[in-house]
Each structure stands twice: as C-alpha cells, then as structure tokens.
Enzyme design. Structure first.
Site, PDB file in Angstrom:
ATOM      1  N   ASP A 314      -9.560   5.890   6.795  1.00 55.60           N
ATOM      2  CA  ASP A 314     -10.439   6.526   6.047  1.00 55.60           C
ATOM      3  C   ASP A 314     -12.035   6.479   6.612  1.00 55.60           C
ATOM      4  O   ASP A 314     -12.607   7.085   6.388  1.00 55.60           O
ATOM      5  CB  ASP A 314     -10.555   5.813   4.611  1.00 55.60           C
ATOM      6  CG  ASP A 314      -9.489   6.556   3.670  1.00 55.60           C
ATOM      7  OD1 ASP A 314      -8.503   7.095   4.188  1.00 55.60           O
ATOM      8  OD2 ASP A 314      -9.529   5.823   2.577  1.00 55.60           O
ATOM      9  N   HIS A 446      23.969  21.929  -4.670  1.00 62.25           N
ATOM     10  CA  HIS A 446      23.836  22.485  -5.936  1.00 62.25           C
ATOM     11  C   HIS A 446      24.478  21.615  -7.080  1.00 62.25           C
ATOM     12  O   HIS A 446      25.410  21.039  -7.099  1.00 62.25           O
ATOM     13  CB  HIS A 446      24.400  23.928  -6.172  1.00 62.25           C
ATOM     14  CG  HIS A 446      24.447  24.228  -7.780  1.00 62.25           C
ATOM     15  ND1 HIS A 446      23.329  25.110  -7.909  1.00 62.25           N
ATOM     16  CD2 HIS A 446      25.220  24.318  -8.567  1.00 62.25           C
ATOM     17  CE1 HIS A 446      23.378  25.392  -9.395  1.00 62.25           C
ATOM     18  NE2 HIS A 446      24.565  25.014  -9.731  1.00 62.25           N
TER      19      HIS A 446
HETATM   20  P1  FAD Z   1      -8.250   0.888   3.212  1.00 61.92           P
HETATM   21  O1  FAD Z   1      -6.850   0.929   2.636  1.00 61.92           O
HETATM   22  O2  FAD Z   1      -9.498   1.077   2.505  1.00 61.92           O
HETATM   23  O3  FAD Z   1      -8.262  -0.638   4.114  1.00 61.92           O
HETATM   24  C1  FAD Z   1      -9.411  -1.207   4.440  1.00 61.92           C
HETATM   25  C2  FAD Z   1      -9.417  -2.650   4.605  1.00 61.92           C
HETATM   26  O4  FAD Z   1     -10.305  -3.113   5.312  1.00 61.92           O
HETATM   27  C3  FAD Z   1      -9.958  -3.241   3.124  1.00 61.92           C
HETATM   28  O5  FAD Z   1      -8.926  -3.986   2.653  1.00 61.92           O
HETATM   29  C4  FAD Z   1     -11.141  -3.775   3.358  1.00 61.92           C
HETATM   30  O6  FAD Z   1     -11.243  -5.102   2.619  1.00 61.92           O
HETATM   31  C5  FAD Z   1     -11.003  -4.053   4.857  1.00 61.92           C
HETATM   32  N1  FAD Z   1     -12.474  -4.300   5.146  1.00 61.92           N
HETATM   33  C6  FAD Z   1     -13.483  -3.396   5.364  1.00 61.92           C
HETATM   34  N2  FAD Z   1     -14.594  -4.053   5.965  1.00 61.92           N
HETATM   35  C7  FAD Z   1     -14.154  -5.137   6.663  1.00 61.92           C
HETATM   36  C8  FAD Z   1     -14.895  -6.265   7.366  1.00 61.92           C
HETATM   37  N3  FAD Z   1     -15.888  -5.918   7.879  1.00 61.92           N
HETATM   38  N4  FAD Z   1     -14.170  -7.201   7.799  1.00 61.92           N
HETATM   39  C9  FAD Z   1     -12.594  -7.474   7.131  1.00 61.92           C
HETATM   40  N5  FAD Z   1     -12.120  -6.537   6.449  1.00 61.92           N
HETATM   41  C10 FAD Z   1     -12.703  -5.439   6.175  1.00 61.92           C
HETATM   42  N6  FAD Z   1      -3.415   7.854  -0.574  1.00 61.92           N
HETATM   43  C11 FAD Z   1      -2.107   8.579  -0.315  1.00 61.92           C
HETATM   44  O7  FAD Z   1      -1.629   8.860   0.675  1.00 61.92           O
HETATM   45  N7  FAD Z   1      -1.379   8.433  -1.331  1.00 61.92           N
HETATM   46  C12 FAD Z   1      -1.527   8.084  -2.373  1.00 61.92           C
HETATM   47  O8  FAD Z   1      -1.021   8.198  -3.632  1.00 61.92           O
HETATM   48  C13 FAD Z   1      -3.022   7.442  -2.610  1.00 61.92           C
HETATM   49  N8  FAD Z   1      -3.501   7.357  -3.885  1.00 61.92           N
HETATM   50  C14 FAD Z   1      -4.839   6.489  -4.109  1.00 61.92           C
HETATM   51  C15 FAD Z   1      -5.121   6.195  -5.412  1.00 61.92           C
HETATM   52  C16 FAD Z   1      -6.446   5.649  -5.446  1.00 61.92           C
HETATM   53  C17 FAD Z   1      -6.892   5.255  -6.931  1.00 61.92           C
HETATM   54  C18 FAD Z   1      -7.194   5.554  -4.536  1.00 61.92           C
HETATM   55  C19 FAD Z   1      -8.442   4.943  -4.536  1.00 61.92           C
HETATM   56  C20 FAD Z   1      -6.766   5.905  -2.989  1.00 61.92           C
HETATM   57  C21 FAD Z   1      -5.637   6.509  -2.847  1.00 61.92           C
HETATM   58  N9  FAD Z   1      -5.007   7.026  -1.643  1.00 61.92           N
HETATM   59  C22 FAD Z   1      -3.774   7.530  -1.537  1.00 61.92           C
HETATM   60  C23 FAD Z   1      -6.036   6.913  -0.483  1.00 61.92           C
HETATM   61  C24 FAD Z   1      -5.586   5.633   0.394  1.00 61.92           C
HETATM   62  O9  FAD Z   1      -5.614   4.459  -0.516  1.00 61.92           O
HETATM   63  C25 FAD Z   1      -6.417   5.496   1.453  1.00 61.92           C
HETATM   64  O10 FAD Z   1      -6.286   6.795   2.268  1.00 61.92           O
HETATM   65  C26 FAD Z   1      -5.961   4.442   2.464  1.00 61.92           C
HETATM   66  O11 FAD Z   1      -5.678   3.040   1.881  1.00 61.92           O
HETATM   67  C27 FAD Z   1      -6.751   4.274   3.743  1.00 61.92           C
HETATM   68  O12 FAD Z   1      -6.177   3.329   4.478  1.00 61.92           O
HETATM   69  P2  FAD Z   1      -7.100   2.563   5.653  1.00 61.92           P
HETATM   70  O13 FAD Z   1      -6.228   1.752   6.254  1.00 61.92           O
HETATM   71  O14 FAD Z   1      -7.875   3.539   6.335  1.00 61.92           O
HETATM   72  O15 FAD Z   1      -8.360   1.658   4.752  1.00 61.92           O
END
Ligand code: FAD
Ligand code: NAD
Length: 468
Positions: A314, A446
């Site tokens: 993200d 089916h």
């Molecule tokens: P994240 O999951 O956001 O993880 C980032 C992590 O980094 C967090 O734990 C945070 O605490 C940590 N962090 C940040 N800065 C620091 C730092 N400086 N030091 C240490 N740790 C840090 N996507 C789907 O594909 N399917 C779904 O059904 C879906 N449903 C969703 C429902 C909701 C309500 C929401 C809000 C989102 C949903 N998403 C879904 C989107 C999905 O959650 C995100 O796309 C996904 O979590 C992104 O993953 P990521 O690893 O990039 O980041």
C-alpha cells in the site's frame, strides 16, 4: 548492533510474505513491527475482521429472510448478539495472527516489535515501547509500512460518532442510521454488515456510480441488489460538512446542480480511500523520495532511488490490495536473491465482498472503449443458472470481454454468488491468454456457478450460450 541481509519494516501481507520468501532463499531476515500484533492492516483491522463480520451478518440476514422459504422455521425470531459477533471476529483475528507468529519462528525470521526508522541507508533503529532502542545493520531494506484511512480536510474523525473502518469493526451497537461517505469497497462492505443487522444505510458518493473504478455494469447491478437491503444511495454528491451534536451526526452535501442534501444519522463512516503511511520513517536520512501523493517512489523493480532499499504494498503506487502486496513481497525477495521475477499487474483481481459478491480482472468495458480496442461482449445472468436457483442466489451476471478478431479474453467482470472464488478461473485463463472459445469448450461441472462463466464466454465467442 545486529547484522542482517534484509530488514523489513512493517508486518502486513507485504512485509511478512517478503520475510518468508527472503528466509526461504537463505537470506538472514529481520521483521520490524510497531504493534504487538503481526499481520498489519489486513489481519488486524482489514481483510480478515471485515470478512468475519460479513459472514456473521450474512448468516443473520439469511435466518431473517431466506430460512422460511428454505423450509426452516425457527422457534423465535433471531436476535443480533453484537458483542458475541465482535468477539468471534476478534478470535478469528487472534488465531490468524497466531499463525503468522508460527510462520516467523518456523522460517527463523527475527521479529522486533517497535517503531522502525532509517538512521542512514544501511542502519535501522527500532524504538521499543519501553523507550529502549535496538540498532540493526542491513544490506537491504524493504519498506512495507502500508496505509492509513484518508479523510477530508473539513472532517474531524472523533472515532466515536464520526468513524473510520477501524472503529466500524468494533461497534458496541448496531447503528440506526449509518451514513457512509464514499461508495467504494470499504463503504459497501461495512455498510452491508450493518445493513444486514438492521441499520438503515445511506451512501453519499462523489462520482455518478458506486465502485466507480470497476466496470460500470457492476456498480449498477450492485446498487440494485443493495437497495433491497436497507441501502439508499446519493450519487454525484460532494460532501461539504459533517457535524455532530450528542448522538446525532449531520452530513451536508451538494449534488452536481448545487442542490443541498442534509442527512441525519447516529454514525458517519468516512470511507474515501487510504493514504500511504511513512510517518517518522526517516526516509530523508536514507535519501528515499516520495511521489506527489506521499507514496514511496519506486522503479519497475520496486527499488527506491537508493540502491538496496525497496518498497512494496500500500505504501507504493498501484491497487491497495493484500494479494498485490504479497506478490510484491515475493518479487522483491527474489530480486534481492538475484532472480528475475515478474508480476502481471493487469491480472490482479479485485473483489468486493458484498452479497452478491463482485469480482473483476483485466480491462473494463470503459477502458477498452477509451483505448479504441475492438471488443465483443458476452454475458450470462445467474437467474438462468440451475445452481443459483437451487441456492436462491439469482442476482447478478458474468460479463466476458473478448478481442473482436482474436477472441482473446481481455476482461471478466462478475457479480453474483461466490464471484470472489469464481474469478480465479478467469485469472488463470487470462494468464494463459485463453480465447473465449477455449473457455466455452472446457467442461464445467454441473450444477455449479462456474457454468455461468462458460456460458458468458460462449455468448462472447459468437452468441452461442446454451441456456439462455
Ligand atoms: P499493511 O497491512 O498496512 O501493514 C503495514 C504494517 O506496517 C502495519 O502493521 C504497521 O503497523 C507497520 N508499520 C508502519 N510503519 C511502521 C514503522 N515505522 N515501524 C514499524 N512498523 C510500521 N485487501 C484485500 O486484498 N482484500 C480484502 O478483503 C481487503 N479488505 C480490507 C478491509 C478493510 C476494512 C481495510 C481497511 C483494508 C482491506 N484491504 C483488503 C486492503 C489491505 O488490508 C491492504 O491492501 C494490505 O493490508 C496492505 O498490506 P501492506 O503489507 O502493504 O500494509
Ligand atoms: P475506495 O477508493 O475504494 O473508495 C472511496 C470512494 O470514496 C470512491 O468511490 C470515491 O469516489 C469516494 N469519494 C472520495 N472523496 C469523496 C467525497 N468527498 N465525497 C463522497 N465520496 C467521495 O476506498 P475505500 O473504500 O476507502 O478503500 C480503501 C482501500 O482499501 C481501497 O483501495 C481498497 O482497494 C482497499 N480495500 C479492499 C477491499 C477488498 O479488496 N475487498 C476491502 C476494503 C478495502
């Protein structure tokens, strides 16, 4: 000071999957997470808890509305026990997070809980809750810090009556009238949860369609279905004011002609997108640049402008989806290990877990029109499917877009029962560059919902659908 081949900051689906793949490839790997619970947004306050509540609320909805027709009479009218529903959701989260802890141990990944930030390009400091700091020396870093809910400049989210998705997963009562700003994925999924539990749900959306980035047929069909389930829609409305007084929240918006709409409810869910999270990450100390939207800037190899520092999920450009973050985690791990991986961004499916579910892969009809590609359309409604009739899931359709001359499938868009799972067949077909006729000639069991994909493909290939 500890030395690593790779330090990953953030333990969401991007970060923890990157960590596993790095470890599999023999790299000495550390994972830094500022919360006590691993798994990021997805496991803790996103994908998993929202699906747990969607499933629970769907059971309640069916008990209220379809059991009698199925010939199941309940002794008394079902009641919502929201406390238990939220508890079960939390149990699911806890068990899933426990699974990630196990995977970290199994793969010998060193986990540090604390806030990670760059001291310089090869040094990461981890500040723990007790004020102590651990310093890590690393050859490579993967930034996987994810995203946070976005808001509008004039809205003060107070987390009580004016809430984000995080609070919507922890409600202590079913809203009487939930006003949702934003008719995107979060608004419609969480609106479905409370709509099924009896709330009136009003969606105020800026664009002229809900889920506006998906094929427009999907938004139209979904709107029809959700209207049957306590939803009201105010499209082409720009929200300009949100206020709260006691238990009453008031939302004011203007339509495209300037006419004012005023809605009163007891909760407002702000669901207007999410923004990249890079707070206090020390990007400047490492020389890492961000783009105009605050996302970490990366090249085609997901490397930032600094050699050895990568970013995924993200926090970088592209769809904010867990499976996209996971693919990028694997991609970067393999790149660091000297491999030449590949991600087909065109074939990352998107799913909305409402009922009916919406799922999509490839080009939308609007995109094909805009790029001037000659295409043909096939579709098949679920009401013509025997399987759908048996389960009383008659809403929706599957739409197949194929190239006019070559018949290659360019996009598949479906709304209906189990679309979230059905879309996988379309992804595989398109990854192998199948034609619509290829799908039409493959035997589908089916009675299954998958037959509807075959029928839509037959319709696209030459109006040869068999059951309509
Ligand atoms: P994240 O999951 O956001 O993880 C980032 C992590 O980094 C967090 O734990 C945070 O605490 C940590 N962090 C940040 N800065 C620091 C730092 N400086 N030091 C240490 N740790 C840090 N996507 C789907 O594909 N399917 C779904 O059904 C879906 N449903 C969703 C429902 C909701 C309500 C929401 C809000 C989102 C949903 N998403 C879904 C989107 C999905 O959650 C995100 O796309 C996904 O979590 C992104 O993953 P990521 O690893 O990039 O980041
Ligand atoms: P979104 O981008 O899906 O939807 C936001 C909606 O808000 C858009 O339709 C937009 O037009 C509208 N909007 C923006 N400003 C507005 C305004 N001023 N007034 C009225 N409407 C306005 O964002 P989201 O629903 O907040 O979800 C955030 C991210 O989380 C998405 O990128 C999504 O991919 C991800 N997510 C995915 C899933 C899933 O895969 N099932 C579920 C939940 C979240």
């Amino acid at each position: 000071m500890e030395n690593f081949d790779v330090v990953i900051i953030g333990s969401g689906p991007g970060g923890y999957v990157a960590a596993i793949r790095c470890a599999q490839l023999g790299l000495k790997t550390a994972l830094v997470e500022r919360y006590n619970s691993l798994g990021g947004t997805c496991l803790n306050v996103g994908c998993i808890p929202s699906k747990a509540l969607l499933d629970s609320s769907e059971h309640f909805h069916n008990a209220m509305h379809t059991f009698t027709e199925h010939g199941i009479d309940l002794k008394s009218e079902p009641k919502v026990n929201l406390k238990q529903m939220i508890k079960r959701k939390q149990d699911v989260v806890t068990q899933t997070v426990g699974g990630i802890n196990f995977l970290m141990k199994k793969n010998k990944i060193t986990v540090f809980h604390g806030h990670g930030s760059f001291e310089d390009k090869n040094t990461i400091s981890v500040k723990h809750d007790d004020g102590k700091t651990t310093t890590l020396q690393t050859k490579n870093t993967i930034i996987a810090t994810g995203s946070k809910p976005a808001s509008l400049p004039f809205i003060a989210i107070n987390k009580k009556r004016i809430i984000t998705s995080t609070e919507a997963l922890e409600m202590t009562e079913v809203p009487k009238h939930l006003i949702i700003i934003g008719g995107g994925v979060i608004g419609l999924e969480l609106g479905s949860v409370y709509g099924r539990l009896g709330a009136k749900v009003s969606v105020v959306e800026y664009m002229d369609s809900i889920i506006p980035t998906m094929d427009r047929t999907m938004g139209k069909e979904l709107q029809k279905s959700l209207k049957k389930n306590n939803f009201e829609f105010y499209l082409s409305h720009k929200v300009k004011e949100v206020t709260t007084k006691g238990k009453v929240v008031t939302v004011k918006a203007d339509d495209s002609k300037g006419a004012e709409l005023t809605l009163e409810g007891d909760y407002v869910l702000v669901a207007v997108g999410r923004k990249a999270y890079t707070e206090n990450l020390g990007l400047d100390k490492a020389g890492v640049q961000t783009d105009e939207r605050g996302r970490v800037h990366v090249d085609a190899h997901l490397q930032t402008g600094v050699q050895g520092i990568y970013a995924i999920g993200d926090v970088v450009r592209g769809a904010m989806l867990a499976h996209k973050a996971e693919e990028e985690g694997v991609f970067v791990a393999e790149t660091i290990a000297g491999q030449k991986p590949h991600i087909n961004y065109n074939l990352i499916p998107g799913v909305v877990y409402t009922w009916p579910e919406v799922a999509s892969v490839g080009q939308t009809e609007e995109q094909l029109k805009e790029s001037g590609v000659a295409y043909k359309v096939g579709s098949f409604p679920f009401k013509a499917s025997g399987r759908a009739r048996a389960s009383m899931d008659l809403d929706g359709l599957i739409k197949v877009l194929a190239h006019q001359e070559t018949d290659e499938i360019l996009g598949v868009h479906m709304i209906g029962p189990r679309a979230a799972d059905l879309i996988a067949e379309a992804v595989v077909a398109m990854e192998f560059r199948a034609s619509a006729e290829d799908i039409g000639r493959i035997s589908h069991a089916h009675p299954t919902f998958t037959e509807s994909f075959k029928e839509a493909a037959l319709d696209a290939t030459g109006k040869r659908a068999l059951h309509i």
